[in-house]
Scaffold this motif. Structure first.
Motif, PDB file in Angstrom:
ATOM      1  N   ALA A  58      59.101  42.410  40.332  1.00 23.28           N
ATOM      2  CA  ALA A  58      59.670  43.361  41.290  1.00 23.28           C
ATOM      3  C   ALA A  58      60.533  42.633  42.317  1.00 23.28           C
ATOM      4  O   ALA A  58      61.611  43.120  42.694  1.00 23.28           O
ATOM      5  CB  ALA A  58      58.556  44.136  41.984  1.00 23.28           C
ATOM      6  N   ARG A  59      60.074  41.468  42.764  1.00 23.25           N
ATOM      7  CA  ARG A  59      60.865  40.668  43.704  1.00 23.25           C
ATOM      8  C   ARG A  59      62.199  40.259  43.085  1.00 23.25           C
ATOM      9  O   ARG A  59      63.255  40.332  43.720  1.00 23.25           O
ATOM     10  CB  ARG A  59      60.095  39.410  44.108  1.00 23.25           C
ATOM     11  N   VAL A  60      62.140  39.804  41.850  1.00 23.52           N
ATOM     12  CA  VAL A  60      63.354  39.340  41.176  1.00 23.52           C
ATOM     13  C   VAL A  60      64.345  40.486  41.009  1.00 23.52           C
ATOM     14  O   VAL A  60      65.552  40.325  41.245  1.00 23.52           O
ATOM     15  CB  VAL A  60      63.004  38.714  39.814  1.00 23.52           C
ATOM     16  N   GLN A  61      63.854  41.652  40.630  1.00 20.78           N
ATOM     17  CA  GLN A  61      64.749  42.791  40.437  1.00 20.78           C
ATOM     18  C   GLN A  61      65.389  43.225  41.757  1.00 20.78           C
ATOM     19  O   GLN A  61      66.568  43.593  41.796  1.00 20.78           O
ATOM     20  CB  GLN A  61      63.981  43.961  39.801  1.00 20.78           C
ATOM     21  N   ARG A  62      64.611  43.176  42.848  1.00 21.76           N
ATOM     22  CA  ARG A  62      65.189  43.506  44.157  1.00 21.76           C
ATOM     23  C   ARG A  62      66.262  42.494  44.543  1.00 21.76           C
ATOM     24  O   ARG A  62      67.304  42.853  45.107  1.00 21.76           O
ATOM     25  CB  ARG A  62      64.093  43.548  45.226  1.00 21.76           C
ATOM     26  N   ALA A  63      65.995  41.233  44.233  1.00 20.69           N
ATOM     27  CA  ALA A  63      66.968  40.188  44.564  1.00 20.69           C
ATOM     28  C   ALA A  63      68.270  40.398  43.810  1.00 20.69           C
ATOM     29  O   ALA A  63      69.364  40.238  44.367  1.00 20.69           O
ATOM     30  CB  ALA A  63      66.385  38.814  44.247  1.00 20.69           C
ATOM     31  N   MET A  64      68.175  40.759  42.545  1.00 20.88           N
ATOM     32  CA  MET A  64      69.374  40.936  41.735  1.00 20.88           C
ATOM     33  C   MET A  64      70.171  42.171  42.154  1.00 20.88           C
ATOM     34  O   MET A  64      71.390  42.230  41.986  1.00 20.88           O
ATOM     35  CB  MET A  64      68.991  41.050  40.253  1.00 20.88           C
ATOM     36  N   ALA A  65      69.482  43.158  42.718  1.00 22.34           N
ATOM     37  CA  ALA A  65      70.152  44.404  43.105  1.00 22.34           C
ATOM     38  C   ALA A  65      70.797  44.315  44.482  1.00 22.34           C
ATOM     39  O   ALA A  65      71.570  45.198  44.860  1.00 22.34           O
ATOM     40  CB  ALA A  65      69.151  45.557  43.084  1.00 22.34           C
ATOM     41  N   TYR A  66      70.508  43.249  45.220  1.00 24.60           N
ATOM     42  CA  TYR A  66      70.979  43.173  46.611  1.00 24.60           C
ATOM     43  C   TYR A  66      72.485  42.932  46.697  1.00 24.60           C
ATOM     44  O   TYR A  66      73.040  42.099  45.980  1.00 24.60           O
ATOM     45  CB  TYR A  66      70.263  42.053  47.363  1.00 24.60           C
ATOM     46  N   THR A  67      73.124  43.661  47.594  1.00 25.48           N
ATOM     47  CA  THR A  67      74.516  43.404  47.966  1.00 25.48           C
ATOM     48  C   THR A  67      74.638  43.575  49.474  1.00 25.48           C
ATOM     49  O   THR A  67      74.000  44.462  50.059  1.00 25.48           O
ATOM     50  CB  THR A  67      75.496  44.372  47.278  1.00 25.48           C
ATOM     51  N   PRO A  68      75.439  42.746  50.149  1.00 21.83           N
ATOM     52  CA  PRO A  68      75.631  42.907  51.593  1.00 21.83           C
ATOM     53  C   PRO A  68      76.300  44.242  51.898  1.00 21.83           C
ATOM     54  O   PRO A  68      76.953  44.833  51.029  1.00 21.83           O
ATOM     55  CB  PRO A  68      76.540  41.726  51.962  1.00 21.83           C
TER      56      PRO A  68
END
Length: 201
Positions: A144-154
């Motif tokens: 879940a952490r990894v997926q949130r990281a990949m979805a992040y955009t400023p």
């Protein structure tokens, strides 16, 4: 005098942000006009860790209520704050580097709209391996952490840089330094900083 600029560094768990910033600190020449903002954190100081101002959770809350912080946020059950004095060099024309939080970036932008967001990240596989190696979370939580990281955009319109910390720390550190040197007004352009050859790890 031209005002300085805030460099707001952030990244997901497993990206190696703290290690990369330690590398950068060690490879900028001294004396250096880039000011590193010290954070106030509601935890005890740890040997070899960040040289932060350590306060109790109760003291942190009191400081926040006293408006002692220019910026403050919470992450992983801890309070993080930046005292006004730590950002005062901006008004004196200095650049300030801050170890920040992705979740708090919108609030930081509201206060400093011309800040530069430096997003330190890594590939999904590297993030996954690093977080799993800590043994603190289940595979499902890690994923879940990894997926949130990949979805992040400023946020849209943010001046941002992205630096991948997948391989040797020295390589990623040089990429970070090279990216900073491309920013208009970065002290190196005015001759305030002299280039150093990095010691790759």
């Amino acid at each position: 005098m031209t005002a300085g600029r805030l460099v707001y560094c952030m990244g997901p768990s497993g990206a190696g942000k703290d290690s990369l910033l330690d590398w950068l600190r060690a490879h900028l020449p001294t004396p250096c006009p880039v000011h590193w903002a010290q954070r106030t954190i509601s935890r005890s100081a740890m040997p070899g860790g960040e040289a932060h101002e350590s306060v109790s959770p109760e003291t942190f809350v009191a400081l926040r209520h006293e408006l002692a912080f220019a910026l403050h946020w919470e992450a992983n059950g801890l309070g993080y704050g930046v005292r006004h004095a730590q950002l005062a060099p901006l008004a004196q024309g200095h650049w300030v580097l801050l170890n920040g939080s992705r979740a708090y970036l919108p609030e930081a932008l509201a206060r400093f709209p011309d800040l530069v967001a430096v997003h330190i990240t890594a590939s999904p596989q590297v993030l996954r391996e690093r977080i799993l190696s800590r043994g603190r979370e289940s595979p499902e939580q890690v994923e879940a952490r990894v997926q949130r990281a990949m979805a992040y955009t400023p946020p849209p319109g943010t001046v941002s840089l992205e630096v991948h910390n997948d391989d040797a720390l020295g390589n990623a550190g040089q990429r970070l330094l090279n990216a900073l040197e491309q920013l208009p007004g970065w002290p190196l352009h005015s001759g305030k900083l002299s280039r150093q050859q990095p010691a790759y790890s």
